[in-house]
Design a protein around this motif. Sequence first.
Motif, PDB file in Angstrom:
ATOM      1  N   MET A   1       4.803  20.270   5.260  1.00  0.00           N
ATOM      2  CA  MET A   1       4.607  19.113   4.377  1.00  0.00           C
ATOM      3  C   MET A   1       3.817  19.527   3.129  1.00  0.00           C
ATOM      4  N   GLU A   2       4.265  19.010   1.975  1.00  0.00           N
ATOM      5  CA  GLU A   2       3.497  19.316   0.762  1.00  0.00           C
ATOM      6  C   GLU A   2       2.434  18.243   0.555  1.00  0.00           C
ATOM      7  N   THR A   3       1.201  18.681   0.297  1.00  0.00           N
ATOM      8  CA  THR A   3       0.131  17.725   0.032  1.00  0.00           C
ATOM      9  C   THR A   3       0.023  17.512  -1.473  1.00  0.00           C
ATOM     10  N   ILE A   4       0.131  16.241  -1.903  1.00  0.00           N
ATOM     11  CA  ILE A   4       0.086  15.932  -3.331  1.00  0.00           C
ATOM     12  C   ILE A   4      -1.326  15.547  -3.733  1.00  0.00           C
ATOM     13  N   THR A   5      -1.827  16.203  -4.805  1.00  0.00           N
ATOM     14  CA  THR A   5      -3.146  15.852  -5.317  1.00  0.00           C
ATOM     15  C   THR A   5      -3.013  14.809  -6.406  1.00  0.00           C
ATOM     16  N   ILE A   6      -3.870  13.804  -6.342  1.00  0.00           N
ATOM     17  CA  ILE A   6      -3.839  12.747  -7.351  1.00  0.00           C
ATOM     18  C   ILE A   6      -5.200  12.675  -8.021  1.00  0.00           C
ATOM     19  N   ASN A   7      -5.182  12.575  -9.346  1.00  0.00           N
ATOM     20  CA  ASN A   7      -6.428  12.366 -10.055  1.00  0.00           C
ATOM     21  C   ASN A   7      -6.794  10.881  -9.947  1.00  0.00           C
ATOM     22  N   GLY A   8      -8.029  10.597  -9.559  1.00  0.00           N
ATOM     23  CA  GLY A   8      -8.464   9.222  -9.325  1.00  0.00           C
ATOM     24  C   GLY A   8      -8.308   8.300 -10.523  1.00  0.00           C
ATOM     25  N   THR A   9      -8.018   8.862 -11.721  1.00  0.00           N
ATOM     26  CA  THR A   9      -7.905   8.004 -12.903  1.00  0.00           C
ATOM     27  C   THR A   9      -6.447   7.791 -13.343  1.00  0.00           C
ATOM     28  N   ASN A  10      -5.490   8.415 -12.629  1.00  0.00           N
ATOM     29  CA  ASN A  10      -4.089   8.261 -13.013  1.00  0.00           C
ATOM     30  C   ASN A  10      -3.461   7.035 -12.320  1.00  0.00           C
ATOM     31  N   ASP A  11      -3.259   5.943 -13.107  1.00  0.00           N
ATOM     32  CA  ASP A  11      -2.855   4.656 -12.540  1.00  0.00           C
ATOM     33  C   ASP A  11      -1.564   4.704 -11.737  1.00  0.00           C
ATOM     34  N   GLU A  12      -0.562   5.379 -12.328  1.00  0.00           N
ATOM     35  CA  GLU A  12       0.767   5.371 -11.710  1.00  0.00           C
ATOM     36  C   GLU A  12       0.741   6.071 -10.348  1.00  0.00           C
ATOM     37  N   CYS A  13       0.140   7.291 -10.345  1.00  0.00           N
ATOM     38  CA  CYS A  13       0.067   8.066  -9.094  1.00  0.00           C
ATOM     39  C   CYS A  13      -0.773   7.317  -8.071  1.00  0.00           C
ATOM     40  N   PHE A  14      -1.811   6.666  -8.571  1.00  0.00           N
ATOM     41  CA  PHE A  14      -2.716   5.937  -7.684  1.00  0.00           C
ATOM     42  C   PHE A  14      -1.947   4.861  -6.905  1.00  0.00           C
ATOM     43  N   SER A  15      -1.094   4.153  -7.619  1.00  0.00           N
ATOM     44  CA  SER A  15      -0.326   3.093  -6.957  1.00  0.00           C
ATOM     45  C   SER A  15       0.618   3.653  -5.910  1.00  0.00           C
ATOM     46  N   SER A  16       1.203   4.858  -6.169  1.00  0.00           N
ATOM     47  CA  SER A  16       2.098   5.396  -5.141  1.00  0.00           C
ATOM     48  C   SER A  16       1.304   5.825  -3.911  1.00  0.00           C
ATOM     49  N   ALA A  17       0.073   6.305  -4.092  1.00  0.00           N
ATOM     50  CA  ALA A  17      -0.755   6.672  -2.932  1.00  0.00           C
ATOM     51  C   ALA A  17      -1.117   5.421  -2.126  1.00  0.00           C
ATOM     52  N   ALA A  18      -1.439   4.341  -2.822  1.00  0.00           N
ATOM     53  CA  ALA A  18      -1.798   3.094  -2.135  1.00  0.00           C
ATOM     54  C   ALA A  18      -0.597   2.570  -1.330  1.00  0.00           C
ATOM     55  N   LYS A  19       0.582   2.677  -1.924  1.00  0.00           N
ATOM     56  CA  LYS A  19       1.804   2.225  -1.247  1.00  0.00           C
ATOM     57  C   LYS A  19       2.073   3.099  -0.014  1.00  0.00           C
ATOM     58  N   ALA A  20       1.924   4.422  -0.205  1.00  0.00           N
ATOM     59  CA  ALA A  20       2.141   5.352   0.911  1.00  0.00           C
ATOM     60  C   ALA A  20       1.187   5.031   2.066  1.00  0.00           C
ATOM     61  N   LEU A  21      -0.046   4.733   1.725  1.00  0.00           N
ATOM     62  CA  LEU A  21      -1.053   4.400   2.741  1.00  0.00           C
ATOM     63  C   LEU A  21      -0.627   3.148   3.526  1.00  0.00           C
ATOM     64  N   ARG A  22      -0.224   2.132   2.787  1.00  0.00           N
ATOM     65  CA  ARG A  22       0.220   0.884   3.419  1.00  0.00           C
ATOM     66  C   ARG A  22       1.400   1.135   4.347  1.00  0.00           C
ATOM     67  N   GLU A  23       2.266   2.079   3.930  1.00  0.00           N
ATOM     68  CA  GLU A  23       3.498   2.318   4.704  1.00  0.00           C
ATOM     69  C   GLU A  23       3.334   3.333   5.830  1.00  0.00           C
ATOM     70  N   GLY A  24       2.101   3.763   6.079  1.00  0.00           N
ATOM     71  CA  GLY A  24       1.880   4.579   7.282  1.00  0.00           C
ATOM     72  C   GLY A  24       1.620   6.052   7.039  1.00  0.00           C
ATOM     73  N   ARG A  25       1.490   6.463   5.745  1.00  0.00           N
ATOM     74  CA  ARG A  25       1.182   7.871   5.506  1.00  0.00           C
ATOM     75  C   ARG A  25      -0.328   8.075   5.339  1.00  0.00           C
ATOM     76  N   LEU A  26      -0.755   9.367   5.320  1.00  0.00           N
ATOM     77  CA  LEU A  26      -2.196   9.668   5.296  1.00  0.00           C
ATOM     78  C   LEU A  26      -2.667  10.022   3.889  1.00  0.00           C
ATOM     79  N   VAL A  27      -3.759   9.417   3.470  1.00  0.00           N
ATOM     80  CA  VAL A  27      -4.312   9.655   2.132  1.00  0.00           C
ATOM     81  C   VAL A  27      -5.811   9.950   2.251  1.00  0.00           C
ATOM     82  N   ALA A  28      -6.228  11.142   1.795  1.00  0.00           N
ATOM     83  CA  ALA A  28      -7.661  11.458   1.770  1.00  0.00           C
ATOM     84  C   ALA A  28      -8.243  10.935   0.462  1.00  0.00           C
ATOM     85  N   PHE A  29      -9.433  10.365   0.523  1.00  0.00           N
ATOM     86  CA  PHE A  29     -10.023   9.740  -0.672  1.00  0.00           C
ATOM     87  C   PHE A  29     -11.546   9.897  -0.661  1.00  0.00           C
TER      88      PHE A  29
END
Length: 344
Positions: A1-29
């Motif tokens: 599995m590839e781990t995607i890094t997101i910068n905490g200030t990037n709005d678009e990427c942030f929303s996809s991480a939040a969606k992934a979390l809701r849908e059952g994937r793991l997000v470190a924060f």
Amino acid sequence: METITINGTNDECFSSAAKALREGRLVAFPTETVYGLGANALDPQAVRRIFESKGRPLDNPLIVHIANISQLEPLVKEIPDRAEALIRAFWPGPLTLVMKKSELVPDEITAGLDTVAVRMPDNPVALRLIEEAGVPVAAPSANLSGRPSPTTYQHVLEDLNGRIEYIINGGPCKIGVESTVLDITSETPVILRPGGVTMEMLETVIGKVETDAVLKPEDGKKPRSPGMKYRHYSPNAEMFLVEGESEEVVRKINLLTSENSAKGLRTGVLSSLENKDRYTAQVVVNIGSLSCLEEVASKLYNALRKFDEEKVDIIYSESFTEKGMGRAIMNRLRKAASGKISVP
Ligand code: AMP
Ligand code: MG
């Protein structure tokens, strides 16, 4: 599995991480204490993946993180009066409250206990993530089980790269040790784990609190907080906690260093700022002044990881006062150490 890094200030990427979390994937924060490894707390399968990716024992329950008070009510049977006072005083912040759980909370989170641990982190990235995900978030520290907890994005990457879907980089954590866990289901509240909110701070709000007997290592009692029974937070090399009067501690550590060197072993010392130039060891890590325990707490886990990088064979650590933040620091050092050496 590839781990995607997101910068905490990037709005678009942030929303996809939040969606992934809701849908059952793991997000470190990031949180103000340490980095957390988050899963949707209402999704048992997602929660099980936390245990797998960290190698965490299944009998060690998880803390549920929320972003607003309305998320608390569905998780617990009732909110006791003293919880309200504590919440007013310390949330958002490093205080986890253990309360009677509701039917909604999956057994995977509580390891079958009838209580649930909840907190509201004091970090804008964490709050926004939980808010956007729209679900409560189960999150232990984002490290491999047993390793020092992660206080930077790089620590999370070291341990979990390729094992989880996302890591949000929000810079270093402010406090650096985990939250205080307080059980408020008993007559007198009990500190199950000392942390960022000190015993003194709690007592100013709710009066007397007790400390779980197991936190004093002498009496091998069963912990009320299952997580506290494990060796924890440990660097690879064996570490010994040296306790006693400062002059004697320095003398003893230097003596042990020479003995180790004679055997071809590389020594590391976890030192206060005050003593850092007095050691003869190959690796001396300064974790801050004896008079600023907040600084010591914030540097603690990074220092423990540093010894791994430097490939030392044996580590000696100074001891700190057991007042205020010192209780949390000494609790973590004792768990990380495999023994102690007392000098006069
Ligand atoms: P971690 O998330 O790795 O920082 O660990 C969470 C800590 O909270 C562990 O020490 C757990 O044992 C403790 N904990 C979580 N839920 C409960 C609970 N329901 N009762 C007692 N302790 C808990
Ligand atoms: Mg942990």
